[in-house]
Design a protein around this motif. Structure first.
Motif, PDB file in Angstrom:
ATOM      1  N   THR A 239       0.821  -1.217   0.000  1.00 51.58           N
ATOM      2  CA  THR A 239       0.000   0.000   0.000  1.00 51.58           C
ATOM      3  C   THR A 239       0.849   1.260   0.000  1.00 51.58           C
ATOM      4  OG1 THR A 239      -0.120   0.039   2.420  1.00 51.58           O
ATOM      5  CG2 THR A 239      -1.842  -1.194   1.254  1.00 51.58           C
ATOM      6  N   ALA A 240       2.171   1.101   0.098  1.00 54.04           N
ATOM      7  CA  ALA A 240       3.059   2.262   0.134  1.00 54.04           C
ATOM      8  C   ALA A 240       4.410   1.906  -0.459  1.00 54.04           C
ATOM      9  CB  ALA A 240       3.227   2.766   1.565  1.00 54.04           C
ATOM     10  N   VAL A 241       5.093   2.925  -0.960  1.00 55.41           N
ATOM     11  CA  VAL A 241       6.449   2.781  -1.498  1.00 55.41           C
ATOM     12  C   VAL A 241       7.374   3.723  -0.738  1.00 55.41           C
ATOM     13  CG1 VAL A 241       7.945   3.110  -3.509  1.00 55.41           C
ATOM     14  CG2 VAL A 241       5.648   2.147  -3.805  1.00 55.41           C
ATOM     15  N   PHE A 242       8.464   3.169  -0.214  1.00 56.37           N
ATOM     16  CA  PHE A 242       9.529   3.996   0.347  1.00 56.37           C
ATOM     17  C   PHE A 242      10.645   4.007  -0.690  1.00 56.37           C
ATOM     18  CE2 PHE A 242      12.566   4.592   4.244  1.00 56.37           C
ATOM     19  CZ  PHE A 242      13.142   5.676   3.613  1.00 56.37           C
ATOM     20  N   ALA A 243      10.752   5.098  -1.437  1.00 54.63           N
ATOM     21  CA  ALA A 243      11.812   5.239  -2.440  1.00 54.63           C
ATOM     22  C   ALA A 243      13.082   5.712  -1.737  1.00 54.63           C
ATOM     23  CB  ALA A 243      11.400   6.229  -3.521  1.00 54.63           C
ATOM     24  N   ALA A 244      14.191   5.028  -2.007  1.00 55.28           N
ATOM     25  CA  ALA A 244      15.427   5.275  -1.261  1.00 55.28           C
ATOM     26  C   ALA A 244      16.030   6.642  -1.526  1.00 55.28           C
ATOM     27  CB  ALA A 244      16.451   4.192  -1.563  1.00 55.28           C
ATOM     28  N   ASN A 245      15.606   7.338  -2.585  1.00 57.81           N
ATOM     29  CA  ASN A 245      15.927   8.749  -2.745  1.00 57.81           C
ATOM     30  C   ASN A 245      14.868   9.401  -3.645  1.00 57.81           C
ATOM     31  OD1 ASN A 245      16.641   8.087  -5.376  1.00 57.81           O
ATOM     32  ND2 ASN A 245      18.739   8.841  -5.230  1.00 57.81           N
ATOM     33  N   ASP A 246      14.897  10.716  -3.734  1.00 62.13           N
ATOM     34  CA  ASP A 246      13.842  11.434  -4.449  1.00 62.13           C
ATOM     35  C   ASP A 246      13.825  11.120  -5.941  1.00 62.13           C
ATOM     36  OD1 ASP A 246      13.120  12.552  -2.067  1.00 62.13           O
ATOM     37  OD2 ASP A 246      13.956  14.537  -2.478  1.00 62.13           O
ATOM     38  N   ASN A 247      14.997  10.945  -6.541  1.00 61.14           N
ATOM     39  CA  ASN A 247      15.028  10.620  -7.961  1.00 61.14           C
ATOM     40  C   ASN A 247      14.367   9.277  -8.237  1.00 61.14           C
ATOM     41  OD1 ASN A 247      16.336  12.964  -8.885  1.00 61.14           O
ATOM     42  ND2 ASN A 247      18.341  12.157  -8.329  1.00 61.14           N
ATOM     43  N   THR A 248      14.581   8.319  -7.327  1.00 55.95           N
ATOM     44  CA  THR A 248      13.900   7.029  -7.449  1.00 55.95           C
ATOM     45  C   THR A 248      12.390   7.212  -7.309  1.00 55.95           C
ATOM     46  OG1 THR A 248      15.838   5.916  -6.514  1.00 55.95           O
ATOM     47  CG2 THR A 248      13.779   4.674  -6.546  1.00 55.95           C
ATOM     48  N   ALA A 249      11.988   8.106  -6.406  1.00 54.54           N
ATOM     49  CA  ALA A 249      10.564   8.382  -6.208  1.00 54.54           C
ATOM     50  C   ALA A 249       9.931   8.965  -7.471  1.00 54.54           C
ATOM     51  CB  ALA A 249      10.368   9.338  -5.031  1.00 54.54           C
ATOM     52  N   ILE A 250      10.662   9.807  -8.182  1.00 54.40           N
ATOM     53  CA  ILE A 250      10.139  10.382  -9.430  1.00 54.40           C
ATOM     54  C   ILE A 250       9.831   9.278 -10.432  1.00 54.40           C
ATOM     55  CG2 ILE A 250      10.717  11.833 -11.407  1.00 54.40           C
ATOM     56  CD1 ILE A 250      12.354  13.588  -9.478  1.00 54.40           C
ATOM     57  N   GLY A 251      10.738   8.304 -10.531  1.00 56.31           N
ATOM     58  CA  GLY A 251      10.491   7.166 -11.402  1.00 56.31           C
ATOM     59  C   GLY A 251       9.298   6.347 -10.946  1.00 56.31           C
ATOM     60  N   ALA A 252       9.147   6.201  -9.630  1.00 55.88           N
ATOM     61  CA  ALA A 252       8.013   5.459  -9.079  1.00 55.88           C
ATOM     62  C   ALA A 252       6.701   6.160  -9.418  1.00 55.88           C
ATOM     63  CB  ALA A 252       8.173   5.308  -7.567  1.00 55.88           C
ATOM     64  N   TYR A 253       6.681   7.480  -9.336  1.00 52.95           N
ATOM     65  CA  TYR A 253       5.480   8.240  -9.709  1.00 52.95           C
ATOM     66  C   TYR A 253       5.050   7.891 -11.139  1.00 52.95           C
ATOM     67  CZ  TYR A 253       4.797  11.705  -5.918  1.00 52.95           C
ATOM     68  OH  TYR A 253       4.483  12.329  -4.743  1.00 52.95           O
ATOM     69  N   GLN A 254       6.029   7.850 -12.035  1.00 51.93           N
ATOM     70  CA  GLN A 254       5.728   7.587 -13.443  1.00 51.93           C
ATOM     71  C   GLN A 254       5.142   6.188 -13.622  1.00 51.93           C
ATOM     72  OE1 GLN A 254       9.142   7.973 -15.996  1.00 51.93           O
ATOM     73  NE2 GLN A 254       7.996   7.523 -17.866  1.00 51.93           N
ATOM     74  N   ALA A 255       5.736   5.191 -12.954  1.00 47.20           N
ATOM     75  CA  ALA A 255       5.257   3.814 -13.076  1.00 47.20           C
ATOM     76  C   ALA A 255       3.853   3.664 -12.506  1.00 47.20           C
ATOM     77  CB  ALA A 255       6.225   2.864 -12.369  1.00 47.20           C
ATOM     78  N   LEU A 256       3.592   4.318 -11.381  1.00 44.92           N
ATOM     79  CA  LEU A 256       2.268   4.236 -10.773  1.00 44.92           C
ATOM     80  C   LEU A 256       1.216   4.907 -11.654  1.00 44.92           C
ATOM     81  CD1 LEU A 256       3.246   4.973  -7.061  1.00 44.92           C
ATOM     82  CD2 LEU A 256       2.411   2.797  -7.959  1.00 44.92           C
ATOM     83  N   GLU A 257       1.575   6.048 -12.235  1.00 44.24           N
ATOM     84  CA  GLU A 257       0.631   6.748 -13.113  1.00 44.24           C
ATOM     85  C   GLU A 257       0.284   5.894 -14.323  1.00 44.24           C
ATOM     86  OE1 GLU A 257       0.223  10.963 -15.596  1.00 44.24           O
ATOM     87  OE2 GLU A 257       2.119  10.421 -14.636  1.00 44.24           O
ATOM     88  N   GLU A 258       1.280   5.256 -14.930  1.00 46.36           N
ATOM     89  CA  GLU A 258       1.033   4.411 -16.098  1.00 46.36           C
ATOM     90  C   GLU A 258       0.165   3.212 -15.751  1.00 46.36           C
ATOM     91  OE1 GLU A 258       4.615   3.320 -18.055  1.00 46.36           O
ATOM     92  OE2 GLU A 258       5.141   5.377 -18.614  1.00 46.36           O
ATOM     93  N   ALA A 259       0.268   2.754 -14.490  1.00 45.65           N
ATOM     94  CA  ALA A 259      -0.524   1.605 -14.057  1.00 45.65           C
ATOM     95  C   ALA A 259      -1.932   2.011 -13.622  1.00 45.65           C
ATOM     96  CB  ALA A 259       0.193   0.885 -12.915  1.00 45.65           C
ATOM     97  N   GLY A 260      -2.234   3.304 -13.696  1.00 43.90           N
ATOM     98  CA  GLY A 260      -3.550   3.775 -13.320  1.00 43.90           C
ATOM     99  C   GLY A 260      -3.769   3.853 -11.830  1.00 43.90           C
ATOM    100  N   LEU A 261      -2.691   3.924 -11.058  1.00 36.77           N
ATOM    101  CA  LEU A 261      -2.770   3.992  -9.594  1.00 36.77           C
ATOM    102  C   LEU A 261      -2.553   5.429  -9.136  1.00 36.77           C
ATOM    103  CD1 LEU A 261      -0.711   0.772  -8.812  1.00 36.77           C
ATOM    104  CD2 LEU A 261      -3.175   1.067  -8.484  1.00 36.77           C
ATOM    105  N   ARG A 262      -3.396   5.879  -8.218  1.00 36.89           N
ATOM    106  CA  ARG A 262      -3.347   7.253  -7.735  1.00 36.89           C
ATOM    107  C   ARG A 262      -2.506   7.358  -6.460  1.00 36.89           C
ATOM    108  NH1 ARG A 262      -9.440   7.932  -6.592  1.00 36.89           N
ATOM    109  NH2 ARG A 262      -8.914   5.872  -5.734  1.00 36.89           N
ATOM    110  N   ILE A 263      -1.847   8.500  -6.335  1.00 37.09           N
ATOM    111  CA  ILE A 263      -1.059   8.823  -5.138  1.00 37.09           C
ATOM    112  C   ILE A 263      -1.761   9.980  -4.423  1.00 37.09           C
ATOM    113  CG2 ILE A 263       1.202   9.556  -4.262  1.00 37.09           C
ATOM    114  CD1 ILE A 263       2.401   8.632  -6.953  1.00 37.09           C
ATOM    115  N   PRO A 264      -2.103   9.852  -3.152  1.00 35.80           N
ATOM    116  CA  PRO A 264      -1.885   8.722  -2.241  1.00 35.80           C
ATOM    117  C   PRO A 264      -3.103   7.822  -2.087  1.00 35.80           C
ATOM    118  CG  PRO A 264      -2.507  10.626  -0.974  1.00 35.80           C
ATOM    119  CD  PRO A 264      -2.574  11.045  -2.423  1.00 35.80           C
TER     120      PRO A 264
END
Length: 353
Positions: free
Chosen positions: A251-276
């Motif tokens: 139910t949550a992602v802890f990205a080990a740094n902000d740049n990794t989090a930016i990539g995670a945002y993109q993957a979640l958006e493509e999968a149709g998943l909303r944050i938060p």
């Protein structure tokens, strides 16, 4: 091609001896104000540049600070480097920046090069690899630098030896705070995303994450630990791969740094998943981009520029006070981290039947 001006040219134009010019430019000897003004005017008119190699051969200080970083385009290193450069300039020193691109051999080569250049200090930025032989090489070079009046400073990593000063930050504590915030919001299935293996920065952050889970009685699920790298591309590709395996079990992602989090945002958006609403996300570093994301990213703040400034201050203090009784370890610095709450974390969603 025009001939470069020499110290003899400056002396002739200022109507003084070459020795007087040398004393005036070194700043280590008293020179009459009127004489100094004539010399500075001659230097400006001729475009004279001090020969660093000649100064080194003469035993004069080069007044430079060397900084060794992994990658200059990475915001983490860039902000530390800016703090180093600003503080070095304030103390009348030049800043030499060397990039290793993650190669431990280059790290050692740059240490040797900066030692040869007689840098006042060498600042080694970022995590260290878990390799005893490499650590031994670093320690040996730290001793060599100190023996010649210079100083090796670890910035953003712990010191392995009393001969190496360090400016650290509470890496594990920041990861604990980020994970605990997710746990407070009801998240028990947290995907830990990012961080190269065998890198001290990654190990410390993962340790803090696991410690927070243990404090709440939550067992570590190895499938929810996804290591491999830092960066937007890694975050995107690894999370995309995980999501392709089926409905997310986290139910949550802890990205080990902000740049990794930016990539995670993109993957979640493509999968149709909303944050938060569907998946909460936290990052680490608090880079400027974190507040520009939508939703704005909750992340751990590191005082990056202050780390760079503190490292130079250690070097300056060492240069002013150097003696056999000087204790490098007693001048180590540990800075705090804190969690910056924004909009990317919400209550854990209930499992659908």
């Amino acid at each position: 091609m025009p001939r470069r001006a020499t110290i003899a040219d400056v002396a002739a134009l200022a109507n003084v001896s070459s020795a007087t010019v040398s004393r005036a430019l070194s700043g280590n000897y008293p020179v009459a104000q009127a004489t100094r003004a004539r010399i500075e005017a001659a230097v400006s008119e001729l475009g004279y540049v001090v020969n660093a190699q000649a100064r080194a051969l003469a035993g004069l200080p080069t007044r430079t600070v060397g900084i060794i970083i992994n990658e200059i385009v990475d915001s983490f290193y860039a902000y530390v480097a800016r703090g180093v450069e600003q503080e070095a300039a304030a103390s009348g020193r030049l800043c030499l920046v060397c990039c290793t691109h993650g190669d431990p051999r280059q790290e050692l080569a740059f240490l040797d090069l900066l030692h040869e250049q007689r840098a006042d200090a060498v600042i080694l930025v970022g995590g260290s690899i878990s390799d005893k032989r490499h650590a031994g090489e670093i320690i040996a070079r730290g001793k060599s630098l100190r023996d010649t009046g210079s100083l090796l400073i670890h910035c953003g990593r712990a010191t392995p030896s009393e001969d190496i000063a360090a400016v650290e930050y509470d890496n594990g504590g920041g990861a604990f705070a980020a994970t605990d915030h997710l746990l407070t919001n009801g998240h028990r299935r947290i995907l830990y995303l990012g961080g190269p293996k065998r890198l001290s920065t990654s190990e410390d952050r993962l340790e803090g994450h696991k410690r927070a889970l243990a404090s709440r009685g939550v067992e570590v699920d190895p499938d929810l630990i996804q290591l491999g790298g830092f960066g937007q591309r890694f975050g995107y590709e690894r999370l995309k791969t995980v999501l392709a395996q089926g409905a997310p079990s986290f139910t949550a992602v802890f990205a080990a740094n902000d740049n990794t989090a930016i990539g995670a945002y993109q993957a979640l958006e493509e999968a149709g998943l909303r944050i938060p609403e569907d998946i909460s996300v936290v990052g680490y570093d608090d880079l400027p981009a974190a507040s520009l994301l939508r939703p704005a990213l909750t992340t751990v703040n590191i005082p990056l520029e202050e780390m760079g400034r503190r490292a130079v201050r250690l070097a300056v203090a060492h240069g002013n006070e150097y003696a056999d009784a000087y204790s490098v370890a007693s001048h180590n610095v540990r800075l705090g981290t804190h969690l910056v709450l924004r909009d990317s974390v919400g209550p854990a969603r209930r499992k659908r039947r």
